[in-house]
Structure formats: C-alpha cells, structure tokens
Design an enzyme around this catalytic site. Structure first.
Site, PDB file in Angstrom:
ATOM      1  N   ALA A 261       0.891  -1.240  -0.056  1.00  0.00           N
ATOM      2  CA  ALA A 261       0.010  -0.033  -0.094  1.00  0.00           C
ATOM      3  C   ALA A 261       1.091   1.210   0.032  1.00  0.00           C
ATOM      4  CB  ALA A 261      -0.974  -0.040   1.343  1.00  0.00           C
ATOM      5  N   ASP A 262       0.318   2.308  -0.428  1.00  0.00           N
ATOM      6  CA  ASP A 262       1.061   3.615  -0.439  1.00  0.00           C
ATOM      7  C   ASP A 262       0.835   4.105   1.161  1.00  0.00           C
ATOM      8  OD1 ASP A 262       2.402   5.860  -0.830  1.00  0.00           O
ATOM      9  OD2 ASP A 262       1.374   6.269  -2.797  1.00  0.00           O
ATOM     10  N   TRP A 263       1.451   4.977   1.614  1.00  0.00           N
ATOM     11  CA  TRP A 263       1.401   5.575   2.895  1.00  0.00           C
ATOM     12  C   TRP A 263       0.223   6.101   3.197  1.00  0.00           C
ATOM     13  CZ3 TRP A 263       4.998   3.026   1.057  1.00  0.00           C
ATOM     14  CH2 TRP A 263       6.428   2.678   1.661  1.00  0.00           C
TER      15      TRP A 263
END
Length: 389
Positions: A261-263
């Site tokens: 996932a992205d942050w």
C-alpha cells in the site's frame, strides 16, 4: 545482520520460489507479521521514534538474524520540484546527498528507452550504495489531469510510451541489486481529493489506457512490487480492489511480486488482505494498524486464512531472493561517483529539452544560444544525431 549458521535456503542453486518456501516454513507468526506492517521510518514530532536499525527513510522491516534475513530499508524516489532520485527528506541522514534527475515528464519527452535505462540504473545504483533495498519508483500513471499534483512523477498521456519507459527504468534499477515498485496502480491521476476520487472507467477503455501502461511496464521491467493508488476504482479503494489486485494483476498477468500500500492508503483488514494487498505501508498514517493486531485476530477467527499470511511473506521473500537482496544485502557507505551521475542527469535534461521547440523550453533556449555562439558545454550535442553516449 546474518546468522553464522547455514540454512538450506542459503543455497543459491535453489530457485527463488523454493528458497522462499523453506524460509516461510521456519518463520514464527511474530516474524511473519513483522514484515506485513510498519510505520514510516522518519522522525515525526509526536510519533514514536524510528525503529532501531532504520536508516531514516520511508520504511524499515526488521532483520531476522536467526534466519539469516537482513533488514529491508525502503526509500522514496521522487520529491517535489527537486526532481527524481534517492530522496533524503529533511536531511534526516546528515551528509547523504543524491543526484536529482529531471522530472519523469521530461524523460517522457525524450521517447528514448536508452535514457530511461541509464537514469533508472543511476537510481538503483545510488539506492544500493546508500543501503536501501527497495526504491519506491516506477510511476506509470497516465497524465489525465493537467494540474495533477504528482504529474512530475509520471511520463506521459500515452500507455505505450509510459509502459515502455517505466519498464526500462525499473529493469535497469533492479539490475543494480535492489527492488523497484511500479505505482500507483491505477487511475491515480490527481492529488486533490485523491482519497475521494472514484474512477468508473469502462473495462475495455481501462485496459486500453491506464491498465495497458502498467501491463507493459510490468512485462518489460518485472518489478518486485506494485503499489496501488489512493483513489477508488469502481467504488472500491485501489488497495482493496480484488478485481485489480487478484483477478488482473496476480491472476491474468501472473505478477509474482508483492503488493504494498501507499502510505496512508490502507482502509481495512479483512477486505484488503483478501483482495490481494500484501503489506500495509506507513501504518501510522492510517486510522489503525490494519495488518497488525486486527489481521492476527482475523486469522485466529478464520476470517482470513493462514495461507494468505504465508503468501504475503512468500511473495516478498521470493522477490528478494530473485534480485539478490538477501544474498548480498545493500549496506550504507558505498561509493558513489556523483560527478559521473550528475553528467547523466544533465544529459537526460538536455536530451529531453532538445525534443521540444526552443521557444518552449528555457534550457533548450540557453543550449541553442550556447551552441550557436560556440560556447563550451560538456553535454552539448546535435539533436539530430540523438542523445550523447
């Protein structure tokens, strides 16, 4: 740190898949979960201190010495107007500089795969010298919104051009012994309202545009990891979209790396895990550590099968074995020839500007004036002759 004891998975004659299988079979649940969720590894006021062993960057997944597994350091590869390269936000790593490359939009303007390879290799080479095993690079979204806040990370509006250049860059970076992502899968075309934007593209149109760009980039570059976007696609967040992550990416395309996932872009536990998300990145950006205690509870209660947890870890290990990260982990303090790399960055900028009219590009205008006046410039060349070698 490596264990001095030899393990069967340290036999480099074995296939990466078999080596990963052997490791997973020996891991405890605590060890597995230590690689499924992590906070950002940067000092943020009011947040816990960065983990021991972290260099100070996007993320750190701890070493497991008893199994001979090194810690995995991750770094961003782009930051605002500074261009692209191995970033050091806020100067958290004192004295650690990196070559700033031109924006990806300029790389797209070259239409040149060789330049993409050369600059990609530079990023991978510098990342490894600084101790990073994973570069959050490989922007492959199509430019759909002229004011998109991260257009500088993307290459073009065209899926073929974007896919070819992104794939070449990723392949060259990974040839240096690091992992590169491709991102942000998919239709993540804006920053304003990025967690509310819901792209409802028809399937055929999607596969002929944004999905095609990623498909080409993944086939050409074989990235170790794919990062979904912040947006929704047909009502489901990209990071928990089973059609994108499991049906298309891991199923139809046979992607064998991991999905991170992205942050701040993880939104659930059970739904995300079953949809195909393998790692929750920057867990302290999310409302909950979804892939921490909540995921353990989901496994214990039978809502997420144990096999899914093993697959999450297996995908990471298989990729790290394939790219040599476990056998020869990056360590900080490697030599970097900044003068040579600065010339690569300058050539890339000059070459991209040479493909645009002189009236449109200030650097091109300056270059043209220097050339016509007989000025000396290390990177000057004839645009008609192609990029300098």
């Amino acid at each position: 740190m490596h264990s001095a004891r030899a393990h069967p998975w340290q036999d480099r004659r074995l296939a990466p898949d078999e080596r990963a299988h052997l490791v997973v079979a020996e891991m405890t649940e605590d060890e597995k979960f230590s690689w499924l969720s992590a906070p950002i590894a940067l000092p943020v006021p009011g947040w816990p201190t960065i983990p021991d062993g972290a260099l100070g960057a996007a993320a750190y997944y701890p070493a497991i010495p008893r199994l001979g597994l090194p810690g995995i350091q991750q770094a961003d590869a782009g930051l605002g107007g500074a261009g692209l390269g191995v970033v050091n936000p806020g100067g958290i790593r004192p004295g650690d500089n990196a070559t700033a490359l031109p924006s990806s939009l300029l790389l797209g303007a070259t239409f040149d795969v060789a330049t993409a390879r050369e600059t990609g290799a530079l990023v991978g080479r510098q990342a490894r010298a600084k101790g990073f095993a994973v570069q959050l690079a490989g922007g492959a979204n199509l430019v759909r919104e002229a004011t998109g806040g991260r257009n500088f990370e993307y290459l073009s509006e065209d899926p073929l051009l974007t896919g070819r250049l992104a794939g070449a860059s990723v392949m060259a970076a990974q040839a240096q012994g690091v992992v590169s992502t491709v991102k942000h899968f998919t239709l993540n075309a804006q920053e304003t309202g990025r967690v509310m934007a819901d792209s409802r593209s028809q399937e055929a149109a999607h596969r002929e545009s944004d999905l095609l760009a990623f498909q080409i980039a993944i086939e050409d570059g074989r990235p170790g990891a794919v990062m979904p976007g912040y947006n929704l696609v047909k009502g489901h967040y990209a990071s928990e979209n089973a059609h994108l992550l499991t049906t298309v990416l891991k199923g139809e395309w046979g992607f064998d790396g991991w999905v991170m996932a992205d942050w701040g872009a993880t939104h659930s536990t059970e739904k995300a895990a079953l949809a195909g998300l393998d790692v929750q990145s920057g867990a302290n950006f999310d409302p909950e550590p979804y892939f921490g205690a909540p995921l353990r509870d989901a496994v214990r209660e039978g809502r997420v099968p144990q096999q899914r947890i093993d697959d999450m870890v297996h995908r990471q290990l298989r990729t790290l074995f394939r790219l040599g990260v476990i056998d020869d982990p990056p360590v900080p303090g490697g030599a970097v020839d900044y003068s040579a790399d600065d010339l690569i960055a300058q050539r890339a900028a000059d070459w991209s500007c040479s493909r645009t009219p002189a009236t449109c590009c200030p650097r091109r205008r300056a270059f043209s004036a220097s050339w016509s006046s007989g000025g000396t410039r290390m990177s000057r060349f004839s645009p008609a002759a192609g990029p300098p070698q």
